[in-house]
Write an enzyme that holds these catalytic residues in place. Structure first.
Site, PDB file in Angstrom:
ATOM      1  N   ILE A 159       0.828  -1.207   0.000  1.00 32.03           N
ATOM      2  CA  ILE A 159       0.000   0.000   0.000  1.00 32.03           C
ATOM      3  C   ILE A 159       0.863   1.258   0.000  1.00 32.03           C
ATOM      4  O   ILE A 159       0.369   2.363   0.154  1.00 32.03           O
ATOM      5  CB  ILE A 159      -0.921   0.032   1.245  1.00 32.03           C
ATOM      6  CG1 ILE A 159      -0.077   0.027   2.536  1.00 32.03           C
ATOM      7  CG2 ILE A 159      -1.879  -1.146   1.230  1.00 32.03           C
ATOM      8  CD1 ILE A 159      -0.874   0.374   3.768  1.00 32.03           C
ATOM      9  N   HIS A 179      -4.458  -4.310  -2.515  1.00 34.31           N
ATOM     10  CA  HIS A 179      -4.830  -3.934  -1.148  1.00 34.31           C
ATOM     11  C   HIS A 179      -5.011  -2.416  -1.013  1.00 34.31           C
ATOM     12  O   HIS A 179      -5.002  -1.886   0.084  1.00 34.31           O
ATOM     13  CB  HIS A 179      -3.769  -4.411  -0.147  1.00 34.31           C
ATOM     14  CG  HIS A 179      -3.773  -5.907   0.040  1.00 34.31           C
ATOM     15  ND1 HIS A 179      -2.817  -6.568   0.762  1.00 34.31           N
ATOM     16  CD2 HIS A 179      -4.612  -6.867  -0.406  1.00 34.31           C
ATOM     17  CE1 HIS A 179      -3.075  -7.878   0.747  1.00 34.31           C
ATOM     18  NE2 HIS A 179      -4.155  -8.078   0.035  1.00 34.31           N
ATOM     19  N   CYS A 200     -18.408  17.369   5.005  1.00 37.16           N
ATOM     20  CA  CYS A 200     -19.666  16.933   5.639  1.00 37.16           C
ATOM     21  C   CYS A 200     -19.492  16.427   7.062  1.00 37.16           C
ATOM     22  O   CYS A 200     -20.470  16.102   7.725  1.00 37.16           O
ATOM     23  CB  CYS A 200     -20.347  15.865   4.773  1.00 37.16           C
ATOM     24  SG  CYS A 200     -19.653  14.214   4.978  1.00 37.16           S
TER      25      CYS A 200
END
Ligand code: ZN
Length: 254
Positions: A110, A126, A161
């Protein structure tokens, strides 16, 4: 299988297999990033991994139920991975792709280092730390945009948000990304040669990809220290340091 310890002869043989192959794909695991200073968490010894079981903390259930705990583990990880640089193994694979000797790289890592080295066709099964996304409104944040999102409890919240922001990596307990897995499967099916680098080939479903190549009549090469379940099926296995082996491979193909 030819078992090669000395770099010169083994690398020559692998170079020959690559020249003979019309479609070569590389599959990489944690071992390819070890020379960049990123430890393989399956062999925990020092630092970040010493006192924590990542399979317990980097879990989707912890992210959902106790995000402060998740981030207390994952935020330092972001910071530690964020400044790592590609090594000679990543650079060799990018060079082989530029020279059209390999189709691309499927990786379990990753850490973004294949892309940083210049590889273009990178299938990250991944996910990657490159971005994190709001689970409510899907706003994506780059790694360098994350810091201001953390609240007083150390939890990352969406600037738009207020929803929970999650790294775009596959956590334990999560499904693998469908599109990436489909692409990985396609590449493994089409490969006349699959080179597995720095992976013990023990973790499903990536561990199943060499079998896909073998079933279609393709060959397998392994550049990994320590045993893998596919050692007996490999046309060649190299057991030196991955950066030295791949650096020598790229040189042999020049
Ligand atoms: Zn949002």
């Amino acid at each position: 299988m030819e078992r090669q310890v000395g770099i010169a002869t083994g690398v020559e043989r692998l170079a020959e297999l690559i020249r003979q192959s019309r479609s070569t794909v590389v599959l990489t695991g944690a071992g390819v990033s070890v020379p960049s200073g990123i430890p393989d968490f399956r062999t925990p010894e020092t630092g970040l991994w010493a006192n924590v079981d990542p399979m317990e903390v980097a879990h989707i259930d912890v992210f959902e139920r106790d995000p402060a705990r998740f981030w207390s583990y994952y935020r330092p990880r972001f910071q530690s991975l964020g400044d790592k640089r590609p090594n000679a193994a990543h650079e060799a694979l990018a060079e082989l792709e530029r020279r059209e000797l390999i189709e691309g790289v499927i990786t379990q890592n990753i850490d973004r280092l294949h892309g940083a080295a210049g590889s273009r066709e990178v299938v990250e099964v991944h996910g990657s730390i490159e971005t994190s996304s709001c689970r409510r409104c899907d706003t994506a944040y780059g790694l360098e945009q994350m810091d201001p999102l953390f609240d007083a409890d150390g939890v990352a919240l969406c600037a738009a948000c207020g929803g929970p922001v999650k790294p775009d990596v596959v956590l334990f307990g999560e499904m693998l990304p469908e599109a990436a897995m489909r692409r990985a499967q396609e590449l493994a099916e089409a490969a006349e040669l699959l080179i597995c680098v720095g992976s013990s080939l023990a973790v499903y479903p990536v561990a199943s990809l060499p079998a896909v190549t073998l079933e279609r009549g393709g060959r397998l090469a392994i550049v990994t220290k320590g045993p893998t379940p596919y050692d007996g099926d490999a046309a060649i296995k190299l057991e030196g340091e991955v950066d030295a082996e791949l650096g020598a491979l790229a040189a042999a193909l020049r």
